[in-house]
Write a protein that holds these residues in place. Structure first.
Motif, PDB file in Angstrom:
ATOM      1  N   PHE A 100       0.668  -1.172  -0.174  1.00 54.92           N
ATOM      2  CA  PHE A 100      -0.085  -0.064   0.112  1.00 54.92           C
ATOM      3  C   PHE A 100       0.670   1.392   0.005  1.00 54.92           C
ATOM      4  CE2 PHE A 100      -2.360  -3.474   1.816  1.00 54.92           C
ATOM      5  CZ  PHE A 100      -3.524  -3.579   1.044  1.00 54.92           C
ATOM      6  N   VAL A 101       2.168   1.208   0.039  1.00 53.71           N
ATOM      7  CA  VAL A 101       3.070   2.386   0.007  1.00 53.71           C
ATOM      8  C   VAL A 101       4.270   2.053  -1.057  1.00 53.71           C
ATOM      9  CG1 VAL A 101       4.811   3.623   1.656  1.00 53.71           C
ATOM     10  CG2 VAL A 101       2.647   2.584   2.457  1.00 53.71           C
ATOM     11  N   THR A 102       4.402   2.938  -1.787  1.00 56.12           N
ATOM     12  CA  THR A 102       5.310   2.939  -2.796  1.00 56.12           C
ATOM     13  C   THR A 102       6.743   3.021  -2.195  1.00 56.12           C
ATOM     14  OG1 THR A 102       5.523   5.270  -3.541  1.00 56.12           O
ATOM     15  CG2 THR A 102       3.931   3.772  -4.574  1.00 56.12           C
ATOM     16  N   ASP A 103       7.768   2.625  -2.985  1.00 60.97           N
ATOM     17  CA  ASP A 103       9.178   2.978  -2.611  1.00 60.97           C
ATOM     18  C   ASP A 103       9.590   4.346  -2.355  1.00 60.97           C
ATOM     19  OD1 ASP A 103       9.307   0.325  -2.557  1.00 60.97           O
ATOM     20  OD2 ASP A 103      10.964   0.333  -4.086  1.00 60.97           O
ATOM     21  N   ALA A 122       4.626   6.860  10.934  1.00 54.06           N
ATOM     22  CA  ALA A 122       4.268   7.623   9.663  1.00 54.06           C
ATOM     23  C   ALA A 122       4.242   6.376   8.600  1.00 54.06           C
ATOM     24  CB  ALA A 122       5.205   8.651   9.384  1.00 54.06           C
ATOM     25  N   LEU A 123       4.812   5.447   8.480  1.00 56.60           N
ATOM     26  CA  LEU A 123       4.686   4.640   7.264  1.00 56.60           C
ATOM     27  C   LEU A 123       3.535   3.822   7.555  1.00 56.60           C
ATOM     28  CD1 LEU A 123       8.487   3.559   7.072  1.00 56.60           C
ATOM     29  CD2 LEU A 123       6.864   4.671   5.288  1.00 56.60           C
ATOM     30  N   ILE A 124       3.137   3.371   8.958  1.00 60.94           N
ATOM     31  CA  ILE A 124       2.000   2.563   9.099  1.00 60.94           C
ATOM     32  C   ILE A 124       0.721   3.334   8.789  1.00 60.94           C
ATOM     33  CG2 ILE A 124       0.523   1.468  11.116  1.00 60.94           C
ATOM     34  CD1 ILE A 124       3.477   0.636  12.283  1.00 60.94           C
ATOM     35  N   GLU A 125       0.719   4.609   9.026  1.00 64.69           N
ATOM     36  CA  GLU A 125      -0.350   5.473   8.985  1.00 64.69           C
ATOM     37  C   GLU A 125      -0.678   5.816   7.382  1.00 64.69           C
ATOM     38  OE1 GLU A 125      -2.814   6.368  10.764  1.00 64.69           O
ATOM     39  OE2 GLU A 125      -1.842   5.239  12.168  1.00 64.69           O
ATOM     40  N   ALA A 126       0.593   5.812   6.642  1.00 65.93           N
ATOM     41  CA  ALA A 126       0.405   5.947   4.986  1.00 65.93           C
ATOM     42  C   ALA A 126      -0.251   4.589   4.489  1.00 65.93           C
ATOM     43  CB  ALA A 126       1.801   6.086   4.451  1.00 65.93           C
ATOM     44  N   ALA A 127       0.233   3.324   5.204  1.00 67.51           N
ATOM     45  CA  ALA A 127      -0.195   2.121   4.664  1.00 67.51           C
ATOM     46  C   ALA A 127      -1.759   2.049   4.870  1.00 67.51           C
ATOM     47  CB  ALA A 127       0.388   1.040   5.159  1.00 67.51           C
ATOM     48  N   LYS A 128      -2.201   2.469   6.249  1.00 67.47           N
ATOM     49  CA  LYS A 128      -3.654   2.494   6.391  1.00 67.47           C
ATOM     50  C   LYS A 128      -4.358   3.471   5.780  1.00 67.47           C
ATOM     51  CE  LYS A 128      -3.352   1.101  11.446  1.00 67.47           C
ATOM     52  NZ  LYS A 128      -3.516   1.720  12.617  1.00 67.47           N
ATOM     53  N   GLY A 130      -3.719   4.333   2.616  1.00 60.35           N
ATOM     54  CA  GLY A 130      -3.629   3.826   1.187  1.00 60.35           C
ATOM     55  C   GLY A 130      -4.674   2.396   1.013  1.00 60.35           C
ATOM     56  N   GLY A 131      -5.369   2.071   2.291  1.00 58.75           N
ATOM     57  CA  GLY A 131      -6.178   0.936   2.024  1.00 58.75           C
ATOM     58  C   GLY A 131      -5.983  -0.293   2.800  1.00 58.75           C
TER      59      GLY A 131
END
Length: 143
Positions: A100-103, A122-128, A130-131
């Motif tokens: 759910f998160v790009t490189d 921040a990465l976990i929130e970005a994945a959430k 992103g679906g």
């Protein structure tokens, strides 16, 4: 039979040693650039490697061909040894993040957050955002 993925690393500075099986990943972030160190042990990646499909996500990306446990063939662990430099960051994560998160987003968050804990959050929130719905596991180590 069910199996599981495993990506682990041990730092004996200035070296980092890693072992990997499955579709979790290890990335090295150095000088603003993120590089995927491990490869995905999936049918989708095997199809990409053979040229049968392009680089786009595939419905075969979640079919594992190499796992810990699960019976069948022996585990074929991928091993890496890296030389660490001052300022390097290492990210270990599950496919709950990378699905759910790009490189580019990973690089952005690692650049923007000096704290490993803040980068993980921040990465976990970005994945959430992103679906993301799967297990989202993130470890960031700074050197």
């Amino acid at each position: 039979q069910p199996g599981t993925t495993l990506t682990g690393a041990s730092a004996l500075c200035p070296k980092l040693y890693a072992a990997h099986v499955g579709d979790s990943r290890l990335y090295l972030f150095r000088d603003g650039v993120v590089a995927q160190i491990t490869s995905d042990h999936t049918v989708g990646q095997a199809l990409r490697d053979s040229g049968a499909i392009g680089s786009e996500p595939s419905r075969f990306d979640h079919i594992l061909v190499n796992v810990v446990g699960g019976g069948g063939e022996r585990v074929r662990a991928e091993a890496h040894g890296l030389s660490l430099q001052n300022g390097d960051r290492v990210l270990l994560c599950s496919d709950g993040l990378t699905g759910f998160v790009t490189d580019a987003m990973i690089a952005h968050e690692l650049q923007a957050r000096t704290s490993s804990s803040a980068a993980c959050d921040a990465l976990i929130e970005a994945a959430k955002s992103g679906g993301g719905f799967d297990n989202i596991t993130v470890i960031v180590a700074s050197f």
